[in-house]
Design a protein around this motif. Structure first.
Motif, PDB file in Angstrom:
ATOM      1  N   GLN A 290      -1.918  -8.776 -44.944  1.00 28.92           N
ATOM      2  CA  GLN A 290      -1.695  -7.416 -45.402  1.00 28.92           C
ATOM      3  C   GLN A 290      -0.984  -6.553 -44.364  1.00 28.92           C
ATOM      4  N   TYR A 291      -1.114  -6.915 -43.083  1.00 32.78           N
ATOM      5  CA  TYR A 291      -0.596  -6.039 -42.037  1.00 32.78           C
ATOM      6  C   TYR A 291      -0.409  -6.849 -40.760  1.00 32.78           C
TER       7      TYR A 291
ATOM      8  N   LEU B  90       1.150 -10.071 -34.833  1.00 29.88           N
ATOM      9  CA  LEU B  90      -0.167 -10.689 -35.030  1.00 29.88           C
ATOM     10  C   LEU B  90      -0.804 -10.158 -36.306  1.00 29.88           C
ATOM     11  N   THR B  91      -1.432 -11.041 -37.043  1.00 22.12           N
ATOM     12  CA  THR B  91      -2.163 -10.617 -38.239  1.00 22.12           C
ATOM     13  C   THR B  91      -3.502 -10.011 -37.811  1.00 22.12           C
ATOM     14  N   VAL B  92      -4.184  -9.400 -38.740  1.00 24.98           N
ATOM     15  CA  VAL B  92      -5.473  -8.774 -38.443  1.00 24.98           C
ATOM     16  C   VAL B  92      -6.487  -9.806 -37.923  1.00 24.98           C
ATOM     17  N   PRO B  93      -6.612 -10.988 -38.544  1.00 22.03           N
ATOM     18  CA  PRO B  93      -7.534 -11.980 -37.982  1.00 22.03           C
ATOM     19  C   PRO B  93      -7.123 -12.439 -36.577  1.00 22.03           C
TER      20      PRO B  93
ATOM     21  N   TYR C   8      -9.344   2.100 -39.122  1.00 23.93           N
ATOM     22  CA  TYR C   8      -8.048   2.704 -39.449  1.00 23.93           C
ATOM     23  C   TYR C   8      -7.328   1.900 -40.536  1.00 23.93           C
ATOM     24  N   LEU C   9      -7.382   0.581 -40.436  1.00 22.10           N
ATOM     25  CA  LEU C   9      -6.705  -0.248 -41.435  1.00 22.10           C
ATOM     26  C   LEU C   9      -7.283  -0.033 -42.830  1.00 22.10           C
TER      27      LEU C   9
ATOM     28  N   LEU D 185      -5.143   3.321 -43.739  1.00 16.09           N
ATOM     29  CA  LEU D 185      -4.030   2.708 -44.477  1.00 16.09           C
ATOM     30  C   LEU D 185      -4.423   2.239 -45.871  1.00 16.09           C
ATOM     31  N   GLY D 186      -5.704   2.243 -46.164  1.00 13.84           N
ATOM     32  CA  GLY D 186      -6.160   1.861 -47.494  1.00 13.84           C
ATOM     33  C   GLY D 186      -6.148   0.364 -47.766  1.00 13.84           C
ATOM     34  N   LEU D 187      -6.122  -0.464 -46.724  1.00  8.68           N
ATOM     35  CA  LEU D 187      -6.148  -1.914 -46.922  1.00  8.68           C
ATOM     36  C   LEU D 187      -7.563  -2.352 -47.252  1.00  8.68           C
ATOM     37  N   THR D 188      -7.684  -3.285 -48.164  1.00 11.22           N
ATOM     38  CA  THR D 188      -8.994  -3.783 -48.575  1.00 11.22           C
ATOM     39  C   THR D 188      -9.334  -5.018 -47.749  1.00 11.22           C
TER      40      THR D 188
END
Length: 139
Positions: free
Chosen positions: A108-109, A114-117, A31-32, A36-39
């Motif tokens: 990025q998000y 919490l961050t993605v990592p 989904y990210l 959402l177009g996150l790289t």
């Protein structure tokens, strides 16, 4: 339900929970990037490479009630957790990351702060814990 019968289902329930964790992590990462177009950065890709097969591995183990899957799951979840922990540390330390076009230190998000990592680390830790506990419960 008798105690013996309830105990025999515990590994399956734990493996099902681990499968759900891996599935949510996989769907969330897709989904990210697709929604959402996150790289994804290179470390994100490594985490994905280790998380995606866990959906199938844990799903099959849950269906077959195989707590012995710990030997297959840990080689995926432990390095994935280590990469996620390192990635999380990079973001906190703001150390530069020269891997790939997208910086691994860029946030990025966020989800619930919490961050993605960070989310990836939580998923790997949960999946690892559930699989280890399932392997120790008598079926």
């Amino acid at each position: 339900m008798s105690e013996a019968r309830r105990v025999s289902h515990r590994p399956r329930l734990l493996l099902t929970a681990a499968t759900v964790v891996a599935t949510v992590a996989t769907a969330g990462s897709l989904y990210l990037s697709l929604g959402l177009g996150l790289t994804p950065c290179r470390l994100c890709w490594y985490q994905r490479i280790l998380m995606y097969p866990m959906v199938v591995v844990l799903g099959v183990a849950a269906v077959e009630n195989r707590p012995g899957v710990v030997r297959t799951a840990l080689p995926l979840s432990v390095p994935g957790g280590a990469i996620a922990a390192y990635h999380s540390w990079l973001q906190v330390s703001q150390t530069t990351c020269g891997l790939g076009a997208v910086s691994c230190t860029q946030i990025q998000y966020r989800v619930l702060g919490l961050t993605v990592p960070n989310l990836s680390l939580v998923a790997f830790l949960l999946a690892t814990g559930l699989v280890v506990v399932a392997s120790t419960v008598r079926s």
